[in-house]
Design a protein around this motif. Structure first.
Motif, PDB file in Angstrom:
ATOM      1  N   SER A 177       0.821  -1.209   0.000  1.00  0.00           N
ATOM      2  CA  SER A 177       0.000   0.000   0.000  1.00  0.00           C
ATOM      3  C   SER A 177       0.853   1.255   0.000  1.00  0.00           C
ATOM      4  O   SER A 177       0.439   2.283  -0.516  1.00  0.00           O
ATOM      5  CB  SER A 177      -0.976   0.003   1.178  1.00  0.00           C
ATOM      6  OG  SER A 177      -0.267  -0.025   2.390  1.00  0.00           O
ATOM      7  N   THR A 178       2.073   1.174   0.518  1.00  0.00           N
ATOM      8  CA  THR A 178       2.917   2.364   0.479  1.00  0.00           C
ATOM      9  C   THR A 178       3.541   2.567  -0.901  1.00  0.00           C
ATOM     10  O   THR A 178       3.890   3.680  -1.277  1.00  0.00           O
ATOM     11  CB  THR A 178       4.061   2.320   1.519  1.00  0.00           C
ATOM     12  OG1 THR A 178       4.754   1.085   1.357  1.00  0.00           O
ATOM     13  CG2 THR A 178       3.537   2.417   2.925  1.00  0.00           C
ATOM     14  N   ARG A 183       1.995   1.872  -3.787  1.00  0.00           N
ATOM     15  CA  ARG A 183       0.987   2.250  -4.796  1.00  0.00           C
ATOM     16  C   ARG A 183       0.876   3.755  -4.967  1.00  0.00           C
ATOM     17  O   ARG A 183       1.190   4.508  -4.071  1.00  0.00           O
ATOM     18  CB  ARG A 183      -0.377   1.702  -4.385  1.00  0.00           C
ATOM     19  CG  ARG A 183      -1.359   1.767  -5.540  1.00  0.00           C
ATOM     20  CD  ARG A 183      -2.784   1.618  -5.081  1.00  0.00           C
ATOM     21  NE  ARG A 183      -3.640   1.452  -6.263  1.00  0.00           N
ATOM     22  CZ  ARG A 183      -4.975   1.515  -6.237  1.00  0.00           C
ATOM     23  NH1 ARG A 183      -5.583   1.722  -5.106  1.00  0.00           N
ATOM     24  NH2 ARG A 183      -5.678   1.366  -7.333  1.00  0.00           N
ATOM     25  N   GLY A 184       0.372   4.166  -6.100  1.00  0.00           N
ATOM     26  CA  GLY A 184       0.157   5.590  -6.298  1.00  0.00           C
ATOM     27  C   GLY A 184       1.072   6.131  -7.380  1.00  0.00           C
ATOM     28  O   GLY A 184       2.197   5.679  -7.542  1.00  0.00           O
ATOM     29  N   ALA A 210       4.816   6.985  -6.824  1.00  0.00           N
ATOM     30  CA  ALA A 210       5.868   6.013  -6.525  1.00  0.00           C
ATOM     31  C   ALA A 210       6.864   5.923  -7.676  1.00  0.00           C
ATOM     32  O   ALA A 210       6.499   5.956  -8.839  1.00  0.00           O
ATOM     33  CB  ALA A 210       5.243   4.646  -6.271  1.00  0.00           C
ATOM     34  N   GLN A 225       4.829  -0.770  -9.361  1.00  0.00           N
ATOM     35  CA  GLN A 225       4.346  -1.648  -8.295  1.00  0.00           C
ATOM     36  C   GLN A 225       4.503  -3.119  -8.656  1.00  0.00           C
ATOM     37  O   GLN A 225       4.808  -3.941  -7.796  1.00  0.00           O
ATOM     38  CB  GLN A 225       2.881  -1.337  -7.977  1.00  0.00           C
ATOM     39  CG  GLN A 225       2.420  -1.986  -6.702  1.00  0.00           C
ATOM     40  CD  GLN A 225       1.003  -1.628  -6.324  1.00  0.00           C
ATOM     41  OE1 GLN A 225       0.256  -1.076  -7.122  1.00  0.00           O
ATOM     42  NE2 GLN A 225       0.630  -1.942  -5.110  1.00  0.00           N
ATOM     43  N   GLU A 236      -9.516  10.124  -5.155  1.00  0.00           N
ATOM     44  CA  GLU A 236      -8.548  11.000  -4.488  1.00  0.00           C
ATOM     45  C   GLU A 236      -8.956  12.456  -4.615  1.00  0.00           C
ATOM     46  O   GLU A 236      -8.833  13.232  -3.661  1.00  0.00           O
ATOM     47  CB  GLU A 236      -7.151  10.778  -5.098  1.00  0.00           C
ATOM     48  CG  GLU A 236      -6.027  11.204  -4.182  1.00  0.00           C
ATOM     49  CD  GLU A 236      -4.664  10.721  -4.660  1.00  0.00           C
ATOM     50  OE1 GLU A 236      -3.710  10.819  -3.875  1.00  0.00           O
ATOM     51  OE2 GLU A 236      -4.571  10.267  -5.815  1.00  0.00           O
ATOM     52  N   ILE A 286      -6.605   7.825   0.032  1.00  0.00           N
ATOM     53  CA  ILE A 286      -6.371   6.587  -0.710  1.00  0.00           C
ATOM     54  C   ILE A 286      -5.540   5.588   0.065  1.00  0.00           C
ATOM     55  O   ILE A 286      -5.898   4.429   0.185  1.00  0.00           O
ATOM     56  CB  ILE A 286      -5.695   6.890  -2.067  1.00  0.00           C
ATOM     57  CG1 ILE A 286      -6.646   7.619  -2.990  1.00  0.00           C
ATOM     58  CG2 ILE A 286      -5.209   5.612  -2.723  1.00  0.00           C
ATOM     59  CD1 ILE A 286      -7.596   6.734  -3.727  1.00  0.00           C
ATOM     60  N   ARG A 287      -4.387   6.060   0.585  1.00  0.00           N
ATOM     61  CA  ARG A 287      -3.473   5.109   1.234  1.00  0.00           C
ATOM     62  C   ARG A 287      -4.120   4.469   2.444  1.00  0.00           C
ATOM     63  O   ARG A 287      -3.897   3.275   2.721  1.00  0.00           O
ATOM     64  CB  ARG A 287      -2.163   5.797   1.639  1.00  0.00           C
ATOM     65  CG  ARG A 287      -1.318   6.012   0.422  1.00  0.00           C
ATOM     66  CD  ARG A 287       0.123   6.284   0.641  1.00  0.00           C
ATOM     67  NE  ARG A 287       0.773   6.291  -0.683  1.00  0.00           N
ATOM     68  CZ  ARG A 287       1.983   6.701  -0.932  1.00  0.00           C
ATOM     69  NH1 ARG A 287       2.710   7.153   0.046  1.00  0.00           N
ATOM     70  NH2 ARG A 287       2.469   6.672  -2.146  1.00  0.00           N
ATOM     71  N   ASP A 310      -6.652   1.943   1.087  1.00  0.00           N
ATOM     72  CA  ASP A 310      -5.873   0.876   0.471  1.00  0.00           C
ATOM     73  C   ASP A 310      -5.373  -0.085   1.534  1.00  0.00           C
ATOM     74  O   ASP A 310      -5.457  -1.299   1.393  1.00  0.00           O
ATOM     75  CB  ASP A 310      -4.660   1.451  -0.271  1.00  0.00           C
ATOM     76  CG  ASP A 310      -4.923   1.593  -1.755  1.00  0.00           C
ATOM     77  OD1 ASP A 310      -4.021   2.057  -2.467  1.00  0.00           O
ATOM     78  OD2 ASP A 310      -6.026   1.218  -2.187  1.00  0.00           O
ATOM     79  N   PHE A 311      -4.824   0.503   2.625  1.00  0.00           N
ATOM     80  CA  PHE A 311      -4.319  -0.355   3.686  1.00  0.00           C
ATOM     81  C   PHE A 311      -5.450  -1.187   4.300  1.00  0.00           C
ATOM     82  O   PHE A 311      -5.287  -2.372   4.555  1.00  0.00           O
ATOM     83  CB  PHE A 311      -3.601   0.440   4.777  1.00  0.00           C
ATOM     84  CG  PHE A 311      -3.179  -0.435   5.921  1.00  0.00           C
ATOM     85  CD1 PHE A 311      -3.836  -0.402   7.142  1.00  0.00           C
ATOM     86  CD2 PHE A 311      -2.138  -1.351   5.763  1.00  0.00           C
ATOM     87  CE1 PHE A 311      -3.462  -1.245   8.173  1.00  0.00           C
ATOM     88  CE2 PHE A 311      -1.763  -2.205   6.787  1.00  0.00           C
ATOM     89  CZ  PHE A 311      -2.427  -2.145   8.000  1.00  0.00           C
ATOM     90  N   TYR A 333      -6.181  -4.003   1.869  1.00  0.00           N
ATOM     91  CA  TYR A 333      -5.157  -5.051   1.897  1.00  0.00           C
ATOM     92  C   TYR A 333      -5.126  -5.777   3.231  1.00  0.00           C
ATOM     93  O   TYR A 333      -4.863  -6.967   3.293  1.00  0.00           O
ATOM     94  CB  TYR A 333      -3.779  -4.474   1.579  1.00  0.00           C
ATOM     95  CG  TYR A 333      -3.573  -4.161   0.114  1.00  0.00           C
ATOM     96  CD1 TYR A 333      -3.158  -2.903  -0.301  1.00  0.00           C
ATOM     97  CD2 TYR A 333      -3.803  -5.123  -0.863  1.00  0.00           C
ATOM     98  CE1 TYR A 333      -2.969  -2.614  -1.636  1.00  0.00           C
ATOM     99  CE2 TYR A 333      -3.619  -4.839  -2.203  1.00  0.00           C
ATOM    100  CZ  TYR A 333      -3.211  -3.589  -2.581  1.00  0.00           C
ATOM    101  OH  TYR A 333      -3.030  -3.307  -3.910  1.00  0.00           O
TER     102      TYR A 333
END
Lengths: 164, 317
Positions: free
Chosen positions: B84-85, B87-88, B91, B95, B172, B178-179, B182-183, B186
């Motif tokens: 999750s960190t 993604r985006g 980055a 991924q 977003e 989002i993060r 997302d976390f 997951y």
């Protein structure tokens, strides 16, 4: 277990001590022989009523133990060592166990109990973990204690499940 | 089929239904996000955790204790945090690269862990394709309860989860963190995958997640319809796989995986045939995997005799 009480005796008597240790060794040997004989009588007495009890093992293990104490091994969980059993083999084993009314599955501590447990649930049999060598469980601290543990565990399981 | 066989297969079959239920739903999200391998990688993290748990003295070498589950879960959540960190669009590394590397390293690390334990090859097979025939009713009940809770959680927040899976940029811009979501996705996914891997193994869990969703995407756009098709496919393939494994005397988990493959090919082949018969098969399904899946069926259609090709081409314009 490869070594039966009789076998242990042959092994012990066959060991050759150095010349200086001879008398000490023979003294200790005599003591061991006596204790082993008494223990063996005790174990045979415990297992005598259960002669002919049918069991299933994980591999073709415990053959000498089974012969000495009158157990009848009718099948194994994993016929080819290291290769997980196929569904049909497991089903055939379950059917055979039901047909012959086998209530005990004996496995060594280092085998995964998942499939034996599934077989146990399907047949109503109990899965017994029998250490084959000293140190397998903490109660089996030496040779005599190992047999004490195994024989007593087996006997109480046979009584409990009415396997005989 | 006598009573012994039915009794023997009952719990495993119900387990496969539960797996189908939750995984077909989660799979819709995973395929929409376009990162198919994340579940393969997370499943492998779970398997690595289980392998490590075997070695720790506190579990006593029992791979099926609840402590082993928590250790396995810890590894899965670590993976979830990692993915999750990364993604985006901000980055630096793609991924897919991170996920692929994690999968490879986690697999090898698990083999290292298993080399130190006994029953090594059996654990290896269990890791890949599980041991679904050995599942107990207790395992089934326990799993149903856990997945029910997670399913309820996902149902309650379904709009939020769907938004971040299907259109993350818009989500977003609407101010959804989002993060964080997302976390959460997951993490809840991790709870499911950890216990699924313990029953069914990495490869089979991957199949339950991806194949029903992809098969459904060939035939439907709406999430509801896709779920219905996915659940049906999962159920039928599970039953067929278990039956075939008994008939052909093959390891069950691996047979189900292969049956999924064959079923997907059949569904892809049937698509142009059904289209020609006039069934309402979507022309342009959304999502990365669905586009690839429709490319497969289009390629098959192009190989068909002239008459079919002409009418199909005419319909496409």
């Amino acid at each position: 277990m490869r070594i039966t009480p009789g076998g242990a005796l042959v092994w012990a008597k066959g060991s050759a001590p150095g010349p200086n240790d001879r008398s000490y060794f023979e003294q200790r040997l005599a003591g061991f022989v006596t204790r082993l004989d008494e223990a063996e009588k005790r174990w045979l007495a415990i297992m005598a009523p259960f002669k002919g009890t049918k069991v299933v093992t994980y591999h073709r293990s415990f053959p000498n133990f089974a012969e000495r104490f009158g157990l009848d091994i009718v099948g194994d969980v994993e016929p080819r060592p290291g290769i997980p059993p196929t569904p049909q083999h497991t089903l055939d084993l379950i059917r055979e166990m039901k047909r012959l009314n086998v209530k005990l599955v004996l496995i060594e501590p280092y085998f995964d109990s998942k499939t034996p447990n599934a077989i146990g649930r399907a047949t109503g049999a109990e899965v017994l973990v029998l250490p084959p060598s000293v140190g397998g469980v903490k109660e089996a601290g030496d040779y005599l204690a190992l047999f004490d543990y195994d024989v007593n565990l087996l006997a109480s399981a046979i009584k409990k499940t009415g396997a005989h | 089929m006598d009573l012994t066989v039915v009794q023997f297969l009952a719990a495993p079959f119900v387990a496969s239904l539960i797996l189908t239920g939750i995984h077909a739903y989660l799979g819709v999200h995973v395929v929409e996000r376009g990162v198919i391998f994340v579940d393969l990688s997370l499943a492998q993290f779970a398997a690595l955790g289980a392998a490590v748990a075997l070695l720790l003295p506190i579990t006593g070498g029992d791979p099926h204790s609840s402590l082993a589950y928590w250790i396995s879960l810890a590894f899965t959540l670590l993976g979830a945090l990692l993915f999750s960190t990364v993604r985006g669009h901000r980055a630096r590394i793609p991924q897919e690269a991170v996920i692929g590397i994690c999968y490879a390293v986690a697999s090898a690390a698990a083999i290292l862990a298993m080399s130190k334990a006994t029953s090594e090859s059996e654990h290896l097979k269990d890791m890949l394709v599980g041991n679904i025939l050995a599942v107990s009713w207790y395992d089934v009940g326990h799993t149903a309860l856990l997945y029910g809770i997670i399913g309820a959680f996902h149902f309650a927040f379904r709009h939020r989860f769907l938004a971040i899976s299907m259109d993350p940029r818009r989500a977003e811009s609407e101010g959804i963190p989002i993060r964080f979501w997302d976390f959460l996705f997951y993490a809840s996914f991790g709870f499911v995958v950890t216990s699924s891997v313990a029953i069914a193994g990495v490869l089979l869990v991957f199949c339950y997640l991806i194949v029903p969703s992809v098969g459904a995407m060939l035939y439907a756009d709406r999430i509801g319809t896709r779920l219905a098709i996915g659940w049906s496919m999962g159920t039928i393939v599970s039953a067929a796989g278990v039956y075939l494994s008994l008939l052909l005397d093959l390891p069950t988990g691996a047979t189900i995986v292969c049956t999924f493959g064959v079923a997907l090919v059949i569904m892809a082949l049937a698509r142009p045939v059904l289209r020609r018969q006039g069934f309402a098969v979507p022309q342009s399904p959304t999502g990365v995997a669905a586009t690839r899946a429709s490319q497969v069926s289009d390629a098959i259609e192009n190989a068909a005799p002239t008459a079919g090709r002409t009418s199909a081409a005419a319909r496409r314009t």
